[in-house]
Motif scaffolding. Sequence first.
Motif, PDB file in Angstrom:
ATOM      1  N   ARG A 204     -12.374-144.556 -26.131  1.00 54.92           N
ATOM      2  CA  ARG A 204     -13.579-143.780 -25.833  1.00 54.92           C
ATOM      3  C   ARG A 204     -13.242-142.317 -25.564  1.00 54.92           C
ATOM      4  N   ALA A 209     -19.628-139.360 -22.752  1.00 54.11           N
ATOM      5  CA  ALA A 209     -19.869-140.600 -22.012  1.00 54.11           C
ATOM      6  C   ALA A 209     -21.347-140.784 -21.686  1.00 54.11           C
ATOM      7  N   SER A 212     -20.099-145.845 -19.165  1.00 51.68           N
ATOM      8  CA  SER A 212     -18.692-146.058 -19.514  1.00 51.68           C
ATOM      9  C   SER A 212     -18.283-147.522 -19.637  1.00 51.68           C
ATOM     10  N   ASP A 215     -20.212-148.416 -23.327  1.00 51.83           N
ATOM     11  CA  ASP A 215     -20.030-147.605 -24.544  1.00 51.83           C
ATOM     12  C   ASP A 215     -18.885-148.138 -25.399  1.00 51.83           C
ATOM     13  N   ASN A 324     -22.193-140.095 -14.944  1.00 50.91           N
ATOM     14  CA  ASN A 324     -21.531-139.368 -16.031  1.00 50.91           C
ATOM     15  C   ASN A 324     -22.177-138.013 -16.319  1.00 50.91           C
TER      16      ASN A 324
END
Lengths: 488, 95
Positions: A204, A209, A212, A215, A324
Motif C-alpha cells: 500500500r 490512504a 488502512s 485498502d 488518515n
Amino acid sequence: MNDLTSLTIATAREGLRKKKFSAVELTEAYIAAVEKARVLNAYIVETPDKARAMAKASDVKLAKGEGGALEGIPLGIKDLYATKGVHTQACSHILDGFKPTYESTVTENLWREGAVMLGKLNMDEFAMGSSNETSYYGNVINPWRRKNSNAALVPGGSSGGSASAVAAHICAAATATDTGGSIRQPAAFTGTVGIKPTYGRCSRWGIVAFASSLDQAGPIARDVRDAAIMLKSMASVDPKDTTSVDLPVPDYENAIGKSIKGLRIGIPKEYRADGMSSEIEALWDKGAQWLKEQGAEIVEISLPHTKYALPAYYIVAPAEASSNLARYDGVRYGLRVPGDDIVDMYENSRAAGFGPEVQRRILIGTYVLSAGYYDAYYVRAQKIRTLIKRDFELAWDKVDVVLTPATPSPAFAPGEISDPVQMYLNDIFTVTVNMAGLPGIAVPAGISKDGLPLGLQLIGKAFDEETLFTAAAAIEQVAGGYQAPKWW
Amino acid sequence: MSVDQATVRRVAKLARIKVKEENVERLAGELNSILHWIEQLNEVDVEGIEPMTAVVTVKMKKRKDIVTDGNNPHDVVENAPAAEDDYFLVPKVIE
C-alpha cells in the motif's frame, strides 16, 4: 493503426515480441484513442510525452530481447497512486497541485516490468463512492448505454475511471484499489474483470490512504488472463509496508485453463437478500450451472453474519478515514485557505478542500471514535469483523471458493441514487471480502434485459488467488467477453 | 443514539472542518440516518469475541534501527503551499 488498441495484454505482448509492431506504435494508437474518448472523462491527466519516452525505452529493450513482463504495454493509473512528478490528488481539491517526489511501490513494480503510463484516471474523491460522482474532476461516463438509449450511465466506483478506460480500450489495463468493492463493482458495471487480492498481497506504500485495514491494490483488465498478468507484476513484499506479506508471488497465468473438476463451489444462502432482482438471481444460478457442467461441485453454505458486514464497514472505514485524512491541514501539501489564526486556516482549508461525501465520512468517523463512543461503535464493529472472518473460516471446511453476484443491479444513471445509505448498498456483496481480508474477483457473466453487463464474484481463501483465476476463467470461457458498442 | 445540532458542531470542530450554520441541520439528518442504519449491529451477540486487529496473522515485522532515507528537506517541503528555507510556513501561533 487503431486496431492495436483492441489487443489484450497477452496478444499485444506476443505481437511486440514477434516485432509485428513496436511499443511506440502501440502507445501512439492508445494516445490517439485516449484523445478521442475525452467525453468519457476517464483520464483527468494525460501524459503522452512520458508515454512516448517510456515506449521508446521499451523498444530498445525489446530489440535486445530484454523486455520485462509488461514491456511496452500502455496502462492507466488510478489517481490514488503516487506517481513521481505527476498530478496525484485522489481526485480531491484538497491535494490541489500535489506532485509527489516519490513513486508508489505498485507503480514502481509496473514500470520495472516495462509498462508505459498513459495518464492518471478519474475516481471518486479519496475512493469514497460507488458511482464516480464524488470526484472533484466530474463524473466518469460508462462506455455502456442501455439498449435504445443515449443517456449516460455511471461506471461504478470508486475505480470508475479505471473501469471505463479498460472497457473503452483507452488503456490495455489499469491499476485500481478496493476498500469495500471499488474494483469489483465498477468491473461488473463495465463488463471488465477486476480482482481485489488478499490484504497484504500488494504494497500500500504510496497509495493515498483511505481505510488502512481494508485498502488493497489490484488491477482492472479486459479478461481473466490480463488480470492475472497484471497482478503478478503489481504484487510484492515491501519493507515500506509492514502489512505486505512475505509470500512468493505465483505465476497466476498458469492457473488459467486448469480443470475445475472436483472444485467445491459454495453458494451462501444469506446472499439471497430480500428484494434480489430475478435477473441477478438467474445470473447467479446460471454461473453455478456453468461451473457444475465443468465438473465442480455446488454446495450450499451459510455465512450468517453477512448482513452486518456493510453497517460494520460504515464504522470501520469512516473511523480509519477520519484519522488518515487528518493529515490534510493546509500546511504540508495541497490547498490552503487563509483564516484568522492557524485553527481557522485548518478549518477553512478542509471545508473548501473536501467534498460533501468525504466530509460526511470524516464526521461519522470522528463521531464514532469520540470519547464515550469508541467501545460502542469501533470496538463492536471490529468484533463483528472477527465473526465475519470466522464465517468464512468455517465455510472453507466445506468449499474451496464462494460464488456470489458482484452487484445488486447493473449500472445506473448519474443522480439516480442520492440517499447515502442507498448508495452504500451497492457494495452489499463485495464488502464482506474486505472485512475478512480475502481475495475476490468480479468476472462478466451476462447481459441485463436493458443490454448492460452483469458480473459474478468469486471469493477465495487468503492468498489463494490462483483458484480464483482458475474458476473465473471457467466462467469466462462459457460467458465469453462483452464489448461496449463504440459511440464516442 | 441521536445526533443533535450541537453534536454536529462539536464533531465538526474536532474534525477541523468549518461547517456553515445553514448546513448543520442537513448534516444532523444525514448522520442520524447513517447511524440509525448502523444500529442494527446491536442485535449481534459479541460477548467473548475478540476485536479483529489483523486481517492476516503474521508476526509484526521490525525494521533495523538504521537511517535508510533523509537528507532531502527540499523534497519534504516541495509541495507545501508556503515554505521558506526548507521550513513550512504557518500563521503565527505564539504571541
